[in-house]
Design a protein around this motif. Structure first.
Motif, short mmCIF file in Angstrom:
data_model
loop_
_atom_site.label_atom_id
_atom_site.label_comp_id
_atom_site.label_asym_id
_atom_site.label_seq_id
_atom_site.Cartn_x
_atom_site.Cartn_y
_atom_site.Cartn_z
N LEU A 264 15.38 -65.35 7.20
CA LEU A 264 16.34 -64.86 6.21
C LEU A 264 17.74 -65.38 6.53
N GLY A 265 18.07 -65.47 7.82
CA GLY A 265 19.37 -65.99 8.19
C GLY A 265 19.54 -67.43 7.76
N ALA B 96 19.97 -60.72 5.37
CA ALA B 96 19.91 -61.32 6.71
C ALA B 96 20.73 -60.50 7.70
#
Length: 903
Positions: free
Chosen positions: A781-782, A519
């Motif tokens: 993704l974060g 991320a």
């Protein structure tokens, strides 16, 4: 006989459910009868009534055990016992808030985020298309890496060639979208997206109309007044779902057409945005490998696989010169020509497939961490409940009863976590993660269906049941001997057991670091994309688009007169400081029709060729957009009617055509322009990008849109090889976009009230869309990385806290013989840091091994960036140190007197 006996058994079970109180009363009466009989016999032997009753109870054994054994012998667990164990589970969970909250938060975060992103991945990548035998539908594309053509669509020539000779694909159809369709009937003009397609596309997709009929081959004989089909959404929105819609007339681009029928609600080909469908015939006399604009769909022949179809088409490609002899003999070497066959669903999501595949892996890692957390917490709790289990065994409880208690408790806490996970998933899907349908194909199909909700709750129950059974097995490893009560579960027994728990947490931290690093890399890539000089100034800018119908605007001079009149009207709007117009906007998808081949000659006489993106712009376009003029000048009056018309080149295109030579005054030749193939370079401007920054700058050649000739003149008809029917008007103003929108519509209506205005957007929004792909990856993704880091920290906290609580006697003894509270806290803290350090090393190795997956997704950053590794390790270490601090402090504050009480 067996079936009859089974039916009788289930009827008996149903009776016990319904009449459970009566069954319990009957059982109590039977037990009391046996006790009375035994007591009466003891009285006859000379015992007093009290002694006789006590002896009868001792001889009979545990009454509760007898009840449970009787129920077990019947093969049935009564509803009363389930209710009782459920209440007991709630009481036990209230007495252990750390365990309860840990499991609930873990499952809520893990299952909620995984369900939300999983719904996105499923809806976009895995949900079957709404067509009959959709797995037999394929999309055929052409790849020519040597021709510098970014599209994988087919040319008319390759489509005709495959249609004539392919046998593995039973039917082949072609289509292309056209955003410039204006519905001009009624009081309000409306711009929609249309599609020209071969009528057999409907046969390939096996579509049935919602009203009227489908397009047919004989519809191709009609020209400008032929039949069309409309989408279900347009039918409902504009025509109110009128049942007699078939046969009605519709005015498209001021040309009357007949509505043949309405497509069904689920039809979404070539995309969901298409509202009008025209029949089209594809013919070709040349292969035209550079001019590719057709999306080709087919249905595999019975028994044929995709691999077989691709092998046949590539075999046909090898002999394409037999059909089109004008192609160079070395065309396969120079262009790398090949065919690619994939499912229609995969073809629709090709642009975002790498990100979705990565997210699917991330979801698996997130679920693994969540399950590992629940496993650790459950087994630690089971370890601490061994004394309670031993007491229950001594009092007569059997293994089945104890297992049921643990399972019910596990289901209660896991259902609570699943219930909280559902709104998290619903909210994340409702927000669409901040994305739009234009950025992610099939995004509109993503939803939390009842099936997904049921699956979520089913998974929660499965998790609770599984770890309930494992916990019962761990806690119930003692026997019913009273000696087992001496088992001291507060002592840190089983070093191997604790090491296994720490190993689970180590894996969690390693996965959390790897995901957080991914991320972080995507965030850094996104930041760099946002810092890229996109070539124009987006501040205080807005744009809108118009589409002129062919009827009434069939000449360049007429379209130019309309566009310039709109510009004059916009300049009169209060607050507007400058106005320009262009056929194509930077940082947006570029029209594939406008990619001719251009050649120039450098000072050494060497001819250089490249494919370009053509644009037609007004005199003030570069000034309005803030695109710098690097050499020469911008357009001036007279450039359009000069003997050799003037053009402006982008900086990269100028270098590729003329090298280091000064391009001003040099000539370029356009292969698709017949009457005026040669143009003179009057200026060079800064580069701009397409809608995807990662693909680099555009090779743009700008043609002038100037009012050089008086109205009615046709001299400029062939000087520009493109007819800019659709134009984007760019306005710089101090006013808000919401205030400008009605002004835009009034300005256009003052020139022609039947021309629709659409795609009203700020230039900032256009610039942001250019990094949409990176934003998708970074955002999702974060979210996953944050969730895994949170779960990893919870897991570490739980292990350290439970382990420290289990070692309270050890700490008490050490404190009693002189150890300081600080020394105890430091020891616990060091153990947490040790587990974290091992996890960080494992995360580094995992990240380095998976760097190749990210290499194609990041922009101008290494997937093994050392500073990113160190920064991520610092974040993970900080979070886990915070999670370790509280258990360490509590361990140091252990009260020796209380801990050793009762020893």
């Amino acid at each position: 006989m067996t079936g009859r006996a089974g039916l009788q058994r289930w009827l008996r079970h149903a009776r016990e459910f319904v009449f459970r109180q009566r069954v319990n009363n009957e059982m109590d009466e039977e037990i009391q009868f046996h006790l009375d009989q035994e007591a009466s016999f003891n009285v006859q032997r000379g015992m007093s009534p009290a002694e006789a009753h006590r002896a009868a109870m001792q001889a009979f054994g545990g009454v509760q055990r007898y009840r449970e054994e009787t129920r077990d012998a019947r093969g049935f667990v009564s509803l009363d016992s389930l209710i009782r164990d459920t209440r007991l589970g709630f009481r036990r969970l209230r007495r252990a808030p750390a365990y309860s909250l840990g499991v609930i938060v873990t499952l809520a975060v893990g299952l909620g985020i995984a369900t939300g992103i999983g719904a996105l991945v499923y809806g976009v990548m895995l949900r079957p298309l709404p067509y009959t035998d959709a797995d037999r539908l394929v999309r055929i594309s052409i790849h020519t890496p040597g021709l510098a053509v970014t599209t994988s669509e087919n040319s008319a020539g390759t489509f005709v060639y495959f249609s004539e000779r392919a046998h593995t694909v039973a039917l082949l159809g072609a289509s292309m979208e056209n955003e410039g369709i204006a519905i001009t009937d009624g009081t309000i003009p409306e711009r929609v997206t249309g599609a020209l397609l071969t009528p057999n596309v409907f046969q390939i997709l096996q579509t049935k109309p919602a009203a009227g009929r489908l397009l047919r081959e004989d519809d191709l004989n009609a020209r400008f007044d032929g039949p069309v089909m409309i989408s279900y959404a347009l039918w409902q929105r504009r025509y109110g779902g009128a049942p007699d819609i078939a046969g009605k007339r519709i005015e498209l681009n001021r040309n009357l057409r007949t509505i043949a029928g309405v497509l069904p609600a689920g039809f979404a080909y070539p995309s969901r945005s298409v509202a009008i469908y025209y029949p089209d015939r594809v013919e070709a006399s040349k292969a035209g490998l550079s001019n590719r604009y057709l999306t080709v769909v087919g249905r595999l022949a019975p028994g044929v696989s995709i691999a077989q179809a691709q092998a046949e088409l590539n075999g046909l490609v090898a002999n394409i010169r037999d059909r089109f002899p004008e192609l160079p003999a070395d065309i396969h070497v120079t262009s790398g020509l090949s065919a690619h066959v994939e499912t229609l669903r995969d073809g629709m999501i090709a642009q975002v497939r790498p990100e979705l595949q990565l997210l699917a892996l991330m979801i698996g890692a997130l679920l693994l961490i969540a399950v590992a957390n629940v496993a650790t917490l459950s087994l630690l709790r089971a370890q601490r409940l061994r004394t309670e289990v031993a007491i229950s065994r001594v009092l007569g409880a059997n293994r089945r009863t104890l297992t049921q208690r643990f399972v019910v408790e596990g289901i209660v806490v896991s259902l609570a976590g699943g219930a909280l996970a559902l709104p998290i998933a619903v909210f994340s899907v409702a927000s669409k993660f901040g994305l739009s349908d234009a950025q992610v194909p099939r995004l509109n199909e993503v939803t939390i269906t009842p099936g997904i909700a049921i699956t979520l709750l089913g998974v929660s129950i499965a998790i609770g049941t599984t770890f309930g059974v494992l916990s019962a097995a761990r806690a119930g490893s003692v026997n019913g001997n009273p000696a087992s009560l001496r088992l001291d579960t507060r002592t840190a027994r089983g070093r191997g057991w604790r090491r296994a728990q720490e190993g689970i947490v180590t894996v969690q931290i390693a996965l959390a670091l790897s995901l957080l690093l991914s991320a972080g890399l995507m965030a850094s890539s996104f930041a760099r994309l946002r810092q890229v000089d996109i070539g124009f100034d987006s501040a205080n800018g807005a744009k809108f688009t118009t589409q002129l119908p062919f009827l009434g605007y069939s000449t360049f001079q007429r379209t130019a007169a309309f566009d310039l009149s709109v510009i004059d009207a916009l300049r009169a709007v209060p607050g507007v400081t400058s106005v320009g117009a262009a056929m194509q906007m930077p940082s947006t998808p570029q029209d594939l029709y406008s990619r001719p081949r251009v050649e120039g000659t450098d000072s050494q006489g060497q001819t250089r060729q490249t494919l370009i993106t053509a644009n037609v712009v007004t005199q003030d376009f570069f000034k309005v957009m803030g695109i710098p003029v690097k050499a020469g000048r911008a357009f001036e009056r007279g450039d359009l009617i000069a003997i050799t018309p003037g053009v402006v080149l982008g900086a990269t295109l100028a270098r590729e055509l003329f090298g280091a030579d000064n391009p001003i005054g040099r000539e370029v030749r356009i292969e698709s322009s017949r009457r005026y193939p040669t143009y003179r370079v009057v200026g060079v401007v800064g580069d701009v990008y397409s809608d995807r920054l990662t693909e680099g700058v555009l090779r743009v050649l700008y043609f002038p849109l100037l009012g050089d000739l008086p109205p009615g003149s046709t001299e400029t008809e062939s000087r520009i090889p493109f007819m800019p029917g659709g134009m984007n008007f760019i306005v710089n103003s101090s006013r808000a976009l919401s205030e400008l929108t009605p002004e835009f519509r009034r300005a256009v209506a003052s020139i022609d009230s039947r021309v629709p205005v659409w795609s009203i957007r700020s230039l900032d929004a256009i610039a942001a869309d250019a990094s949409a792909r990176a934003r998708l990856s970074m955002l999702l993704l974060g979210v996953v990385a944050f969730a895994t880091l949170l779960l990893g920290s919870i897991g570490l906290y739980s292990v350290i806290a439970y382990a420290a609580a289990g070692r309270s006697r050890e700490f008490a003894v050490r404190l009693a013989i002189g150890a300081t509270p600080r020394a105890i806290a430091r020891q616990v803290f060091r153990e947490g840091v040790r587990v974290t350090a091992i996890g960080i090393v494992g995360g580094f190795l995992l990240s380095y091994a998976s760097a190749g997956v990210l290499r194609d997704l990041v922009f101008e950053i290494s997937a093994t960036e050392p500073l990113m590794y160190l920064g991520t390790a610092g974040v993970v270490l900080a979070c886990t140190m915070i999670a370790t601090f509280s258990p360490a402090r509590r361990a140091g504050n252990t009260d020796p007197a209380r801990a050793l009480h009762g020893e």
